[in-house]
Scaffold this motif. Structure first.
Motif, PDB file in Angstrom:
ATOM      1  N   PHE A  94       0.811  -1.203   0.000  1.00 13.11           N
ATOM      2  CA  PHE A  94       0.000   0.000   0.000  1.00 13.11           C
ATOM      3  C   PHE A  94       0.848   1.258   0.000  1.00 13.11           C
ATOM      4  CE2 PHE A  94      -2.839  -3.273   1.628  1.00 13.11           C
ATOM      5  CZ  PHE A  94      -3.814  -3.176   0.659  1.00 13.11           C
TER       6      PHE A  94
ATOM      7  N   LEU B 205      -0.878   5.129  -2.235  1.00 11.88           N
ATOM      8  CA  LEU B 205      -2.213   5.281  -1.684  1.00 11.88           C
ATOM      9  C   LEU B 205      -2.281   6.565  -0.878  1.00 11.88           C
ATOM     10  CD1 LEU B 205      -4.989   3.973  -1.291  1.00 11.88           C
ATOM     11  CD2 LEU B 205      -4.046   2.783   0.678  1.00 11.88           C
ATOM     12  N   ASP B 206      -3.249   7.394  -1.177  1.00  9.68           N
ATOM     13  CA  ASP B 206      -3.418   8.681  -0.489  1.00  9.68           C
ATOM     14  C   ASP B 206      -4.282   8.450   0.747  1.00  9.68           C
ATOM     15  OD1 ASP B 206      -4.078  11.225   0.374  1.00  9.68           O
ATOM     16  OD2 ASP B 206      -4.366  12.010  -1.650  1.00  9.68           O
TER      17      ASP B 206
ATOM     18  N   MET C 125      -8.288   8.864   1.508  1.00 10.38           N
ATOM     19  CA  MET C 125      -9.019   7.666   1.924  1.00 10.38           C
ATOM     20  C   MET C 125      -9.786   7.947   3.211  1.00 10.38           C
ATOM     21  SD  MET C 125      -9.648   4.336   1.419  1.00 10.38           S
ATOM     22  CE  MET C 125      -8.366   3.720   0.365  1.00 10.38           C
TER      23      MET C 125
ATOM     24  N   ASP D 138      -7.283  -5.050  -0.918  1.00 10.25           N
ATOM     25  CA  ASP D 138      -7.207  -4.514  -2.279  1.00 10.25           C
ATOM     26  C   ASP D 138      -8.592  -4.229  -2.838  1.00 10.25           C
ATOM     27  OD1 ASP D 138      -4.432  -4.514  -2.536  1.00 10.25           O
ATOM     28  OD2 ASP D 138      -4.387  -6.564  -3.302  1.00 10.25           O
TER      29      ASP D 138
ATOM     30  N   VAL E  88     -10.041  -1.099  -1.157  1.00  4.49           N
ATOM     31  CA  VAL E  88      -9.398   0.115  -1.692  1.00  4.49           C
ATOM     32  C   VAL E  88      -9.940   0.406  -3.087  1.00  4.49           C
ATOM     33  CG1 VAL E  88      -7.195   1.085  -2.495  1.00  4.49           C
ATOM     34  CG2 VAL E  88      -7.328  -0.068  -0.267  1.00  4.49           C
ATOM     35  N   ASN E  89     -10.143  -0.621  -3.894  1.00  6.28           N
ATOM     36  CA  ASN E  89     -10.702  -0.420  -5.234  1.00  6.28           C
ATOM     37  C   ASN E  89     -12.118   0.148  -5.166  1.00  6.28           C
ATOM     38  OD1 ASN E  89      -8.419  -1.232  -6.627  1.00  6.28           O
ATOM     39  ND2 ASN E  89      -9.074  -3.359  -6.718  1.00  6.28           N
TER      40      ASN E  89
ATOM     41  N   ASN F 173     -11.765   3.803  -4.308  1.00  7.52           N
ATOM     42  CA  ASN F 173     -11.272   4.531  -5.479  1.00  7.52           C
ATOM     43  C   ASN F 173     -12.347   4.659  -6.546  1.00  7.52           C
ATOM     44  OD1 ASN F 173      -8.756   5.045  -4.426  1.00  7.52           O
ATOM     45  ND2 ASN F 173      -7.862   3.171  -5.244  1.00  7.52           N
TER      46      ASN F 173
END
Length: 59
Positions: free
Chosen positions: A6, A11-12, A16, A44, A47-48, A51
């Motif tokens: 990550f 990754l911001d 997030m 993952d 996170v997707n 996003n």
């Protein structure tokens, strides 16, 4: 889980955290999960999802 993955993926975390604190995201996420048969997500996949929300809602 590979924690370094990550940090290497740029990754911001601030973005997030802001998204996770957004009530609109919570509502959207709840509705997304209602439509899934398998709600066991990997990091993952989660996170997707975040996003995807950011890319569709911030246009």
């Amino acid at each position: 889980m590979n924690e370094n993955k990550f940090t290497q993926g740029n990754l911001d975390f601030e973005k997030m955290n802001a998204t996770l604190a957004n009530p609109d995201f919570a509502n959207w996420y709840y509705n997304e999960m209602l439509n899934k048969s398998d709600v066991n997500l990997t990091m993952d996949e989660f996170v997707n999802i975040v996003n995807t929300y950011n890319s569709t809602k911030l246009q």
